[in-house]
Design an enzyme around this catalytic site. Sequence first.
Site, PDB file in Angstrom:
ATOM      1  CG  ASN A   9      35.801  46.782  34.797  1.00 53.28           C
ATOM      2  OD1 ASN A   9      36.282  47.905  34.900  1.00 53.28           O
ATOM      3  ND2 ASN A   9      34.806  46.509  33.960  1.00 53.28           N
ATOM      4  CD1 TRP A  10      38.276  47.854  41.009  1.00 54.24           C
ATOM      5  CD2 TRP A  10      39.226  49.777  41.642  1.00 54.24           C
ATOM      6  NE1 TRP A  10      39.178  47.563  42.002  1.00 54.24           N
ATOM      7  CE2 TRP A  10      39.774  48.727  42.415  1.00 54.24           C
ATOM      8  CE3 TRP A  10      39.675  51.083  41.875  1.00 54.24           C
ATOM      9  CZ2 TRP A  10      40.748  48.943  43.398  1.00 54.24           C
ATOM     10  CZ3 TRP A  10      40.641  51.302  42.847  1.00 54.24           C
ATOM     11  CH2 TRP A  10      41.163  50.236  43.597  1.00 54.24           C
ATOM     12  CE  LYS A  11      31.464  47.211  35.604  1.00 55.54           C
ATOM     13  NZ  LYS A  11      30.214  46.776  35.017  1.00 55.54           N
ATOM     14  CG  HIS A  95      33.547  46.401  29.853  1.00 51.83           C
ATOM     15  ND1 HIS A  95      32.240  46.811  29.943  1.00 51.83           N
ATOM     16  CD2 HIS A  95      33.769  45.566  30.892  1.00 51.83           C
ATOM     17  CE1 HIS A  95      31.695  46.234  31.006  1.00 51.83           C
ATOM     18  NE2 HIS A  95      32.600  45.478  31.600  1.00 51.83           N
ATOM     19  CD  GLU A  97      29.850  48.673  31.940  1.00 52.62           C
ATOM     20  OE1 GLU A  97      30.870  49.266  32.319  1.00 52.62           O
ATOM     21  OE2 GLU A  97      29.261  47.821  32.638  1.00 52.62           O
ATOM     22  CD  GLU A 166      33.137  41.220  31.381  1.00 56.34           C
ATOM     23  OE1 GLU A 166      33.362  41.089  32.586  1.00 56.34           O
ATOM     24  OE2 GLU A 166      33.044  42.336  30.843  1.00 56.34           O
ATOM     25  N   GLY A 172      26.378  43.216  35.903  1.00 60.09           N
ATOM     26  CA  GLY A 172      25.757  44.142  36.841  1.00 60.09           C
ATOM     27  C   GLY A 172      24.278  43.877  37.077  1.00 60.09           C
ATOM     28  CB  SER A 212      26.224  38.750  38.252  1.00 56.39           C
ATOM     29  OG  SER A 212      25.583  39.911  37.750  1.00 56.39           O
ATOM     30  N   GLY A 233      33.299  42.913  38.225  1.00 59.55           N
ATOM     31  CA  GLY A 233      32.898  44.308  38.338  1.00 59.55           C
ATOM     32  C   GLY A 233      32.539  44.646  39.769  1.00 59.55           C
ATOM     33  N   GLY A 234      31.231  44.640  40.057  1.00 61.22           N
ATOM     34  CA  GLY A 234      30.714  45.062  41.370  1.00 61.22           C
ATOM     35  C   GLY A 234      31.453  44.468  42.561  1.00 61.22           C
TER      36      GLY A 234
HETATM   37  C1  PEP Z   1      32.170  43.788  34.308  1.00 59.72           C
HETATM   38  O1  PEP Z   1      31.663  44.864  34.082  1.00 59.72           O
HETATM   39  O2  PEP Z   1      33.266  43.495  33.767  1.00 59.72           O
HETATM   40  C2  PEP Z   1      31.467  42.855  35.201  1.00 59.72           C
HETATM   41  C3  PEP Z   1      31.717  41.578  35.107  1.00 59.72           C
HETATM   42  O3  PEP Z   1      30.569  43.420  36.067  1.00 59.72           O
HETATM   43  P1  PEP Z   1      29.751  42.676  37.255  1.00 59.72           P
HETATM   44  O4  PEP Z   1      30.713  41.720  37.923  1.00 59.72           O
HETATM   45  O5  PEP Z   1      29.334  43.781  38.159  1.00 59.72           O
HETATM   46  O6  PEP Z   1      28.628  41.957  36.607  1.00 59.72           O
END
Ligand code: PEP
Length: 250
Positions: A9-11, A95, A97, A166, A172, A212, A233-234
Amino acid sequence: MRKNIVAGNWKMNTVLEEGVELASQVNDLLKETPAKCEVVICVPFTHLVSIKGVIDEPLKLGAENCSEHVKGAYTGEVSASMVKSTGASHVILGHSERRQYFGENNEMLLKKTRLALENGLTPIFCVGEVLEERENGTYNEVVKAQVEALFELTPEEFGKIIIAYEPVWAIGTGKTATSDQAQEMHAHIRKVIAQKYGVEIADNTSILYGGSCKPSNAKELFSKTDVDGGLIGGASLEAESFMGIVKAFD
Ligand code: PEP
């Protein structure tokens, strides 16, 4: 039997040139070392068409959202049919967010999910509790209610959904759920699905962990019976680290 899946998930990251470069790198690495799981990259709308042009099987492409409306006077929105027309196969929905910053609620998410399915997209449907709900012990009910938002779907429709658990406190933040916490919640989600749709559909539903997740903890998380991969994500913003997570299934 259900699939193991690692989805990025590049956001709201990368301009087009950077995104195309990152997707090409992931595509090349996958060619060098074929993955033992399905691999999806979910990217900004603006990148879908260009990225579709530089990747090929087995790497799959997804969007990060779609509209709850079919078409028409919704300035700035992108419909499920538009996403599908780019060649994407997946779409992240719900998501945290989007729930938190864009007011997405259960009713909207059911509409989005229906439109995604009608257009042949596979929804990656996100659920998860916030820190307060983890700490006050209501997390099982909170996540159950988020999954139940989809229970108007037919069994055939529900059978096409991927769930991503999640925990919001882990997204994040660098704070990962322990593999036991993830397993406990994934088993709970599977039970909730089984109670509504039966054991076969529940057993065939891929439930991904997100929050994470990185190359150093992916193997431990994915070793759990009910953890069928990750939404990343990251760590999906760098090809080597994303592939390090994919390789946790080797
Ligand atoms: C996400 O936003 O879907 C996610 C899992 O982010 P991160 O891996 O950065 O915690």
